[in-house]
Design an enzyme around this catalytic site. Structure first.
Site, short mmCIF file in Angstrom:
data_model
loop_
_atom_site.label_atom_id
_atom_site.label_comp_id
_atom_site.label_asym_id
_atom_site.label_seq_id
_atom_site.Cartn_x
_atom_site.Cartn_y
_atom_site.Cartn_z
N HIS A 1 27.16 10.36 -6.10
CA HIS A 1 28.57 10.31 -5.74
C HIS A 1 28.75 10.61 -4.25
O HIS A 1 27.84 11.09 -3.58
CB HIS A 1 29.37 11.29 -6.58
CG HIS A 1 29.52 10.85 -8.01
ND1 HIS A 1 30.31 11.50 -8.91
CD2 HIS A 1 28.97 9.80 -8.69
CE1 HIS A 1 30.25 10.89 -10.10
NE2 HIS A 1 29.43 9.87 -9.97
N GLU B 1 30.39 12.89 -2.59
CA GLU B 1 30.21 14.27 -2.15
C GLU B 1 28.73 14.63 -2.03
O GLU B 1 28.31 15.27 -1.06
CB GLU B 1 30.89 15.23 -3.13
CG GLU B 1 32.39 15.04 -3.26
CD GLU B 1 32.78 14.13 -4.41
OE1 GLU B 1 33.75 14.46 -5.12
OE2 GLU B 1 32.09 13.09 -4.61
#
Length: 378
Positions: free
Chosen positions: A61, A63
């Site tokens: 992802h 992040e």
């Protein structure tokens, strides 16, 4: 600045960095579905330490990628994320936990995660002592950024977008049934890029016969292919030399026809690998298919998003029934005159146009202008 309205006021720096996260998130268009597009920017002392977006379905992802690129510099940063950090183990571990382990001190996020299992990352971060600001955007803005993801979280039909290329006088062809090039090469390439973000591309019988389309994204770098092409063909008749029959091995073709369509025509299509779906006629117009029934069957097939590329009659029918969630209007700088085929028929006057609003700033591709409208229903 972004056109996205917010519900949480931010200072100028926060606005700039969250807008950057929103913009880079779009790099995942056509690559991460059914996951949402997400961008993340890590900032310390007013300086961008790293940034990343969710690049491919099943991959790390946004992040996590941004944290990996920042390394030890991630400690003490503010993370600007377009979507609330996830809070569950899916194909990857929870992003909320990754932010905590890295020592991020503050998180600003745009939209709330609507998922039953993935939501709650903001609460997890707050409970651990991280300052959390968000959701910043209102529900309309959130749907604009991840329309398929937020639509399928609550609706039982596919997200439907309508693409129309038209002249300044709202004509889509020089005459009914005549193939007419409206937009230039740059706009055509953008249409092919848009196609990669949808599960399926749909046209009606008139467009199939006039334009002989393939409905595949050929003018963009290799990426995610739509998992299906859809033709609404009441009589089930397709010319054996039609271009749309050439890519069945790599791009499935679904034909929706009347229950009364002749078996001979359908047997020939099925022998070519076409998937046949018989549906009821429109209750008000027996020569047309019931569009709600078509979309219901598409939902059963697992098609979560559909890009409709014409023609005028199909577009009008979808709009009249309030089944269009997004409209891509490509406008070319010339007129076709009174003999041209109108983009919108008489039924367009009955469309609840007040439900539609500008989704983003207009874009220019060559000499053509793209206006994107979203249907906002709270």
């Amino acid at each position: 600045m972004s056109l996205l309205p917010d519900v949480v006021p931010l200072d100028r720096a926060d606005e700039v960095f969250l807008e950057r996260a929103r913009v880079i998130a779009h790099g995942g268009w056509g690559m991460v579905h059914p996951n949402p597009m997400v961008g993340c920017v890590l900032v310390k002392d007013g300086r961008v330490v790293s940034e990343a977006y969710h690049e491919v379905f099943g991959g790390s992802h946004a992040e996590v990628l941004a944290l990996e690129r920042a390394g030890s510099e991630a400690e003490g940063t503010t993370a600007y994320v377009s979507l609330e950090p996830c809070n569950h183990f899916g194909k990857t571990p929870p992003c909320a936990q990754a932010l905590l382990r890295a020592g991020v001190r503050r998180v600003v996020f745009g939209a709330t995660d609507p998922g039953v299992s993935s939501a709650g990352g903001a609460d997890t971060l707050r409970e651990a002592g991280v300052e959390v600001v968000g959701p910043v955007w209102n529900s309309r803005a959130a749907r604009t950024e991840n329309p398929f993801f937020l639509h399928t979280a609550k609706d039982r039909r596919p997200f439907v977008a309508l693409k129309l290329a038209m002249s300044l006088d709202s004509r889509i062809a020089s005459a009914p049934g005549v193939r007419t090039r409206i937009t230039g090469t740059e706009a055509e390439c953008e249409v092919h890029r848009i196609r990669t973000g949808f599960d399926s591309i749909m046209v009606g019988a008139g467009t199939l016969r006039a334009d002989n389309p393939r409905l595949t994204p050929r003018l963009v770098p290799p990426g995610r292919e739509p998992v299906g092409r859809i033709v609404l063909l009441p009589d089930g008749e397709i010319n054996s030399s039609a271009a749309i029959l050439e890519d069945i091995a790599t791009s499935p073709l679904h034909v929706f026809c009347m229950e009364s369509a002749p078996a001979r025509a359908l047997d020939r299509l099925e022998s070519s690998g076409v998937h046949i779906h018989r549906v009821a006629a429109d209750p008000k117009e027996s020569s047309l298919l019931d569009l709600a029934a078509v979309l219901g069957r598409c939902h059963e097939l697992g098609l979560q998003s559909i890009l409709c590329e014409g023609g005028a009659r199909l577009a009008g029918g979808l709009l009249h029934l309030s089944l269009v969630d997004r409209i891509y209007l490509f406008i070319a700088p010339f007129t076709l005159g009174g003999a041209g085929l109108p983009a919108f028929g008489d039924d367009a006057y009955e469309v609840e146009w007040q439900q539609y609003g500008l989704a983003c700033r207009p874009s220019v591709f060559g000499t053509d202008t793209l206006i994107t409208l979203d249907r906002f229903v709270d």
